[in-house]
Design a protein around this motif. Sequence first.
Motif, PDB file in Angstrom:
ATOM      1  N   GLU A  30       0.828  -1.207   0.000  1.00 14.49           N
ATOM      2  CA  GLU A  30       0.000   0.000   0.000  1.00 14.49           C
ATOM      3  C   GLU A  30       0.863   1.259   0.000  1.00 14.49           C
ATOM      4  O   GLU A  30       0.562   2.240  -0.694  1.00 14.49           O
ATOM      5  CB  GLU A  30      -0.913  -0.015   1.228  1.00 14.49           C
ATOM      6  N   LEU A  31       1.942   1.242   0.772  1.00 13.06           N
ATOM      7  CA  LEU A  31       2.801   2.408   0.884  1.00 13.06           C
ATOM      8  C   LEU A  31       3.676   2.612  -0.353  1.00 13.06           C
ATOM      9  O   LEU A  31       3.955   3.757  -0.738  1.00 13.06           O
ATOM     10  CB  LEU A  31       3.696   2.282   2.116  1.00 13.06           C
ATOM     11  N   MET A  32       4.103   1.526  -0.967  1.00 12.03           N
ATOM     12  CA  MET A  32       5.107   1.642  -2.024  1.00 12.03           C
ATOM     13  C   MET A  32       4.561   1.573  -3.442  1.00 12.03           C
ATOM     14  O   MET A  32       5.152   2.132  -4.372  1.00 12.03           O
ATOM     15  CB  MET A  32       6.180   0.565  -1.821  1.00 12.03           C
ATOM     16  N   SER A  33       3.437   0.904  -3.649  1.00 14.13           N
ATOM     17  CA  SER A  33       2.945   0.693  -5.017  1.00 14.13           C
ATOM     18  C   SER A  33       2.616   1.981  -5.768  1.00 14.13           C
ATOM     19  O   SER A  33       2.694   1.978  -7.011  1.00 14.13           O
ATOM     20  CB  SER A  33       1.731  -0.244  -5.012  1.00 14.13           C
ATOM     21  N   PRO A  34       2.259   3.096  -5.109  1.00 12.95           N
ATOM     22  CA  PRO A  34       2.033   4.319  -5.894  1.00 12.95           C
ATOM     23  C   PRO A  34       3.258   4.790  -6.674  1.00 12.95           C
ATOM     24  O   PRO A  34       3.125   5.567  -7.614  1.00 12.95           O
ATOM     25  CB  PRO A  34       1.636   5.353  -4.822  1.00 12.95           C
ATOM     26  N   VAL A 138      14.062   0.147   4.682  1.00 13.64           N
ATOM     27  CA  VAL A 138      15.193  -0.275   5.508  1.00 13.64           C
ATOM     28  C   VAL A 138      14.810  -0.270   6.983  1.00 13.64           C
ATOM     29  O   VAL A 138      13.883   0.438   7.391  1.00 13.64           O
ATOM     30  CB  VAL A 138      16.419   0.650   5.307  1.00 13.64           C
ATOM     31  N   PRO A 139      15.531  -1.035   7.820  1.00  9.64           N
ATOM     32  CA  PRO A 139      15.299  -0.969   9.264  1.00  9.64           C
ATOM     33  C   PRO A 139      15.607   0.427   9.796  1.00  9.64           C
ATOM     34  O   PRO A 139      16.548   1.083   9.338  1.00  9.64           O
ATOM     35  CB  PRO A 139      16.285  -1.995   9.831  1.00  9.64           C
ATOM     36  N   LYS A 178      10.526   8.831   5.105  1.00 13.14           N
ATOM     37  CA  LYS A 178       9.762   8.955   6.342  1.00 13.14           C
ATOM     38  C   LYS A 178       9.839   7.674   7.161  1.00 13.14           C
ATOM     39  O   LYS A 178      10.017   6.576   6.622  1.00 13.14           O
ATOM     40  CB  LYS A 178       8.303   9.270   6.035  1.00 13.14           C
ATOM     41  N   PRO A 179       9.695   7.806   8.490  1.00 12.77           N
ATOM     42  CA  PRO A 179       9.596   6.614   9.332  1.00 12.77           C
ATOM     43  C   PRO A 179       8.221   5.979   9.187  1.00 12.77           C
ATOM     44  O   PRO A 179       7.228   6.672   8.926  1.00 12.77           O
ATOM     45  CB  PRO A 179       9.786   7.172  10.751  1.00 12.77           C
ATOM     46  N   VAL A 180       8.179   4.670   9.323  1.00 12.02           N
ATOM     47  CA  VAL A 180       6.913   3.938   9.285  1.00 12.02           C
ATOM     48  C   VAL A 180       6.917   2.886  10.389  1.00 12.02           C
ATOM     49  O   VAL A 180       7.963   2.438  10.843  1.00 12.02           O
ATOM     50  CB  VAL A 180       6.678   3.249   7.921  1.00 12.02           C
ATOM     51  N   ARG A 221      -2.129   5.968   8.055  1.00 14.16           N
ATOM     52  CA  ARG A 221      -2.775   6.549   6.878  1.00 14.16           C
ATOM     53  C   ARG A 221      -3.120   8.022   7.125  1.00 14.16           C
ATOM     54  O   ARG A 221      -3.289   8.794   6.181  1.00 14.16           O
ATOM     55  CB  ARG A 221      -4.059   5.791   6.534  1.00 14.16           C
ATOM     56  N   ARG A 222      -3.209   8.391   8.397  1.00 15.07           N
ATOM     57  CA  ARG A 222      -3.649   9.731   8.781  1.00 15.07           C
ATOM     58  C   ARG A 222      -2.520  10.624   9.273  1.00 15.07           C
ATOM     59  O   ARG A 222      -2.573  11.845   9.085  1.00 15.07           O
ATOM     60  CB  ARG A 222      -4.736   9.603   9.863  1.00 15.07           C
ATOM     61  N   VAL A 223      -1.519  10.051   9.924  1.00 17.53           N
ATOM     62  CA  VAL A 223      -0.411  10.844  10.453  1.00 17.53           C
ATOM     63  C   VAL A 223       0.903  10.110  10.192  1.00 17.53           C
ATOM     64  O   VAL A 223       0.948   8.879  10.146  1.00 17.53           O
ATOM     65  CB  VAL A 223      -0.559  11.109  11.973  1.00 17.53           C
ATOM     66  N   THR A 224       1.974  10.881  10.011  1.00 21.06           N
ATOM     67  CA  THR A 224       3.307  10.307   9.885  1.00 21.06           C
ATOM     68  C   THR A 224       3.941  10.250  11.264  1.00 21.06           C
ATOM     69  O   THR A 224       4.044  11.285  11.930  1.00 21.06           O
ATOM     70  CB  THR A 224       4.193  11.156   8.955  1.00 21.06           C
ATOM     71  N   PRO A 225       4.345   9.076  11.718  1.00 19.25           N
ATOM     72  CA  PRO A 225       4.905   8.970  13.067  1.00 19.25           C
ATOM     73  C   PRO A 225       6.282   9.623  13.148  1.00 19.25           C
ATOM     74  O   PRO A 225       6.967   9.764  12.130  1.00 19.25           O
ATOM     75  CB  PRO A 225       4.994   7.458  13.290  1.00 19.25           C
ATOM     76  N   PRO A 226       6.696  10.005  14.359  1.00 19.56           N
ATOM     77  CA  PRO A 226       8.026  10.612  14.516  1.00 19.56           C
ATOM     78  C   PRO A 226       9.157   9.592  14.549  1.00 19.56           C
ATOM     79  O   PRO A 226      10.337   9.961  14.550  1.00 19.56           O
ATOM     80  CB  PRO A 226       7.908  11.334  15.867  1.00 19.56           C
ATOM     81  N   PHE A 227       8.803   8.308  14.574  1.00 19.28           N
ATOM     82  CA  PHE A 227       9.763   7.229  14.797  1.00 19.28           C
ATOM     83  C   PHE A 227       9.119   5.960  14.287  1.00 19.28           C
ATOM     84  O   PHE A 227       7.900   5.858  14.213  1.00 19.28           O
ATOM     85  CB  PHE A 227      10.053   7.143  16.303  1.00 19.28           C
TER      86      PHE A 227
END
Length: 238
Positions: A30-34, A138-139, A178-180, A221-227
């Motif tokens: 979901e995150l990468m296919s776009p 990546v980790p 971005k972190p995920v 899907r709504r916010v990007t985490p800080p870590f």
Amino acid sequence: MSDAFTQATGRGLEDDAGANQRRYKAYQLELMSPWFGESLLEVGAGLGEFASQVRGLKRHVVTDVDAGAVAAMAARFADRPEVEARVLDLAGNLEEQVGGPVTTVLAINVLEHIEDDADALRRMAELTSPGGHVVIWVPGYQQLYGEFDRAVGHVRRYTPTTLRDAFERAGLAALEVKPVNLLGGVAWWLTVRRGGVGRQKPGLVRLYDRFVVPTTRFVERRVTPPFGQSVLGVARVP
């Protein structure tokens, strides 16, 4: 390098642990296919567990440095004519190994194994058409580096800043870094960094996939985490 897959993952070629990560693999897709175009090459595709979800491409090249893993993928995707399984060593002759360039090169949990990460990214860019993308997973975060990382030969874990720097050193234009997977990062810290776990435990992986991943997908899907447990990066090839 017939044992490269085992060295890099801590799993054998007959290990079906990837079946315990169905929701997680779907979240990655979901995150990468776009960022995928009509053709995709996956570096270090392992046994093809991520690739098995990807559909609708004109050309899909799954590669690994481990010939045994490539043979397993060739059998797995024998009924999918758009999929090519090839041995790929980034230090070798890229054109001889994979043929013409693709729209997107994808590497999931590969770059952290390579000492000269910028050179590896430059080589990935050589496999990519101008204006295409290099997508990296990546980790994340050196604070999470533990026994498992040492066991499978991780040179480093990344932050968005260090992955962006690697893109820049490779001459690539970072589009998104971005972190995920914040909750996965917390779980990893508890089990690997503090708990000293040195290999994946199937029971824990199943529980994580069933209960934690759906929450992670909903929130991120709504916010990007800080870590996060991982860092996602996308760069454009000039």
